[in-house]
Design an enzyme around this catalytic site. Structure first.
Site, short mmCIF file in Angstrom:
data_model
loop_
_atom_site.label_atom_id
_atom_site.label_comp_id
_atom_site.label_asym_id
_atom_site.label_seq_id
_atom_site.Cartn_x
_atom_site.Cartn_y
_atom_site.Cartn_z
CB ALA A 52 -0.92 0.02 1.22
CE1 TYR A 53 2.90 1.42 4.63
CE2 TYR A 53 5.19 0.79 4.56
CZ TYR A 53 4.02 0.91 5.25
OH TYR A 53 3.95 0.52 6.56
N GLY A 54 2.65 4.05 -1.31
CA GLY A 54 2.84 4.63 -2.64
C GLY A 54 2.27 3.76 -3.74
CE LYS A 81 3.87 -3.02 7.84
NZ LYS A 81 4.89 -2.39 7.02
#
Length: 182
Positions: A52-54, A81
């Site tokens: 989900a990061y970026g 994750k």
């Protein structure tokens, strides 16, 4: 620097990790590479990212850094994750996309990014176990679970005879203390 060992991963890593949440978002590729170089030069060998990061940019930058620097496979640990809902199809898709972005054959430590009731479905835990058996995941962790949620899932994992969570990661920093029972 203190070292930690997760037996199923069979490698030691720094007790302090580099969070890569801002890579590809606020921090560009070149600066991210510099930060990772600095971290390794100072004994940090644990890198934490998430799909989900970026929108996957963090995983991609981390994977490119590993490919360019080619550190020994046992010298760093990469944790990523995935988000809920957790079901066999979404788990397999998420893991395969993360593997591609990270440019690796196996994820050292896969965290479930947050609690969702779907984790209590036996088929979900069996899907994670299958990915561990296939070698796509070395260890499984829980992120942002409260004590009761973690206890329930561990009990179910033991009942099913599947691999247990090997690590827990909750929000705990100078601004937020989120380690108590919810």
């Amino acid at each position: 620097m203190e070292k930690t060992l997760i037996p199923s991963i069979k490698k030691s890593f720094s007790a302090i990790g580099l969070g890569c949440v801002t890579f590809g978002r606020e921090i560009d590729r070149q600066t991210s590479f510099s930060l990772m170089d600095y971290a390794v030069d100072n004994g940090i060998t644990f890198f934490d990212t998430a799909s989900a990061y970026g929108n996957g940019a963090s995983e991609k930058i981390l994977g490119e850094w590993v490919t360019v620097h080619r550190p020994a496979s046992d010298s760093i640990l990469i944790a990523t994750k995935i988000l809920p809902p957790y079901n066999s199809k979404s788990i397999i898709k998420s893991v395969n996309l993360s593997l591609k972005r990270l440019e690796t054959d196996a994820i050292d430590l896969l965290y479930l990014h947050r609690w969702d009731a779907t984790i209590e479905e036996p088929g979900v835990l069996l899907a994670f176990n299958d990915l561990i058996k296939m070698g796509k995941i070395k260890a499984l962790g829980a992120s942002n679970f409260d004590v009761e949620q973690l206890e329930n899932v561990l009990r179910l994992q033991k009942h099913l005879g599947v691999n247990l969570f090997q690590s827990i990661q909750n929000n705990n920093n100078f601004a937020i203390r989120d380690l108590s029972k919810k």
